[in-house]
Design an enzyme around this catalytic site. Structure first.
Site, PDB file in Angstrom:
ATOM      1  N   SER A 395       0.864  -1.063  -0.026  1.00  0.00           N
ATOM      2  CA  SER A 395       0.012   0.003   0.034  1.00  0.00           C
ATOM      3  C   SER A 395       0.796   1.252   0.061  1.00  0.00           C
ATOM      4  O   SER A 395       1.564   1.789  -1.039  1.00  0.00           O
ATOM      5  CB  SER A 395      -0.896  -0.276   1.314  1.00  0.00           C
ATOM      6  OG  SER A 395      -2.044   0.971   0.921  1.00  0.00           O
ATOM      7  N   LYS A 420      -0.966  -4.025  -3.183  1.00  0.00           N
ATOM      8  CA  LYS A 420      -2.189  -3.317  -2.761  1.00  0.00           C
ATOM      9  C   LYS A 420      -2.309  -1.792  -3.315  1.00  0.00           C
ATOM     10  O   LYS A 420      -1.631  -1.143  -2.648  1.00  0.00           O
ATOM     11  CB  LYS A 420      -2.324  -3.545  -1.153  1.00  0.00           C
ATOM     12  CG  LYS A 420      -3.439  -2.661  -0.492  1.00  0.00           C
ATOM     13  CD  LYS A 420      -4.811  -3.132  -1.018  1.00  0.00           C
ATOM     14  CE  LYS A 420      -5.988  -2.552  -0.282  1.00  0.00           C
ATOM     15  NZ  LYS A 420      -6.083  -1.057  -0.246  1.00  0.00           N
TER      16      LYS A 420
END
Length: 481
Positions: A395, A420
């Site tokens: 992320s 992600k």
């Protein structure tokens, strides 16, 4: 309906579990050796994961060196707006009626209306992320199916919403019952119990107003009110600063005090109040200098565990201290960093990029509506960087890693990252429940889709420094746009 823009999000609860501490059995990097005990935390927070020294890796690969990681994101903690608190008294010249909860009309909402509201949010905002289960026609058919008969109870309505969202095949899009939404809506990122909202004034400057307060929280107790404008923190003017920057300035050790200057209402008096901080996020930054063999140069090693409100400020402090110790280049360790506040990652990436360079692109429902997030000023740090990554780098960590890599500011060392790159928002429904919906994704400066793919490193094992300099000197920066 109240929309809470919670993400820029990080990992959801469905992301990998917290990883074990780095050890020789869990990483392929050559730099795994017995840990040092002299890593320096920014604060006095305990550091449960010992960070291995990079010295042996350098001594074996560098010619001249012989050195001795909910809610709908990784944590519900970093992304929600606070639940607005009704003002204690009416303020003269009050112009900001949008702070009042729009469910205050007292009108009852039917079970069918709740289901249709959730359906409409998905219809307007959901981004298909590759499973190809959503289309306007199929989603309209879904509405006709679920609303074809009367819904007898609220629990039945919630079950219908759960199944409706599950049919999308997106693990990050889901339903939140009122109890879960209430907990999330009261999260405090500031450390004093307020949530800030950015509002441009007539000159286009960003001003900060108190969107929500924690009842009986430090700020509420000190006399700060919903709708107040935040003017200064510890005497530093915050006009023009982002809500994230101001929240970082408010953060500090629990039980210490911060001076906050506010203007009550839109034309009320200006007041300076001393607010005692409550429990806050711990510093995610740990660092140490590594001395080179000839004693002439120093490597600055920085470990970043997660992206919270303290991450940018503490990273800057660590790197400046390392520079003062003589560090000529840096190792930024993002292994096992599952993410956190994506905005914190974006602000950290900007520390290393030239003005105008792309941090990341965001893409929503319309693939043509691409937003380019760029650095607005010259870099704070220009020394070369080695970024350590592994399969649990995710992320916000992937955004930072690719921003530095694609703009030729760093090389990546380790394993392919997690992959992600989605953006979720949380929407409140009119009965106090909510839905988390994937609304966009992040794309690297080199136009690579992070989600589901991960990012491959440049080197599997720690490279020699001449390899790093050669790689960066031949690197081609991305074409903008």
């Amino acid at each position: 309906m109240v929309r809470l823009l919670l993400c820029n999000s990080s990992l959801s609860p469905l992301s990998p579990p917290p990883p074990p501490p780095p050890s020789s059995s869990t990483t392929k990097l050559a730099l795994v050796i017995p840990p040092l005990s002299n890593s320096i935390p920014i604060s006095n927070s305990d550091y449960s994961q010992r960070i291995p020294s990079i010295s042996q890796a350098f001594s074996s690969t560098l010619i001249s060196l012989a050195l001795s990681l909910g809610l709908f994101c990784a944590s519900p903690s970093h992304s929600t707006a606070l639940e607005p608190v009704p003002p204690q008294q009416e303020l003269i010249c009050r112009e900001y009626d949008d702070y009042v909860d729009d469910k205050s009309t007292g009108e009852a909402v039917t079970n069918e209306e709740i289901v249709e509201e959730a359906w409409q949010i998905v219809n307007d905002s959901f981004l298909e992320t590759g499973r190809h289960r959503w289309s306007p026609d199929s989603w309209l058919k879904k509405k006709e199916d679920v609303l074809g008969s009367s819904i007898q109870s609220r629990s039945r309505a919630h079950d219908i919403i759960r199944r409706m969202l599950a049919s999308l095949g997106d693990p990050y899009t889901r339903f939140l019952p009122p109890t879960d939404f209430a907990k999330m809506a009261r999260y405090d990122m500031s450390g004093i119990g307020i949530n800030l909202r950015e509002i441009p004034d007539e000159n286009g400057k960003v001003r900060l107003r108190v969107l929500g307060l924690l009842l009986d929280g430090p700020a509420h107790t000190a006399g700060i009110k919903q709708g107040d404008e935040l003017l200064a923190i510890n005497g530093v003017d915050v006009i023009g600063k982002s809500a994230f920057e101001a929240s970082s300035m408010l953060q500090g050790p629990s039980e210490t005090f911060v001076d906050v200057t506010v203007k009550h209402g839109t034309c009320g008096p200006v007041q300076s109040v001393k607010v005692q901080r409550q429990s806050v996020a711990k510093s995610p930054v740990f660092y140490r200098p590594e001395q080179v063999k000839n004693g002439q140069s120093t490597v600055g090693y920085v470990r970043l565990k997660e992206f919270n409100a303290l991450a940018r400020k503490d990273l800057v402090t660590a790197m400046r201290r390392l520079q003062d110790m003589g560090a000529s280049y840096f190792v930024l360790d993002l292994r096992y960093n599952l993410g956190g506040l994506v905005q914190a990652g974006i602000e950290i990436a900007k520390l290393f990029l030239d003005k105008g360079q792309t941090v990341t692109y965001t893409v929503g429902r319309d693939p043509l509506s691409v937003k380019n997030i760029v650095a607005e000023s010259s870099p704070l740090f220009s020394a070369p960087v080695i970024v350590l990554v592994n399969k649990n780098t995710a992320s916000a960590s992937e955004i930072v890693a690719t921003a530095l890599h694609d703009n030729c500011k760093a090389v990546l060392v380790g394993e392919r990252t997690y992959g992600k790159g989605l953006i979720q928002s949380v929407f409140e429904l009119n009965d106090g429940s909510g839905v988390v919906v994937t609304i966009g994704k992040y794309v690297t400066p080199n136009h690579m889709d992070i989600n589901g793919n991960g990012v491959d490193p440049d080197f599997g094992n720690f490279p020699a420094w001449n390899e790093v300099t050669r790689y960066l000197s031949s690197c081609h920066k991305p074409q903008e746009g």
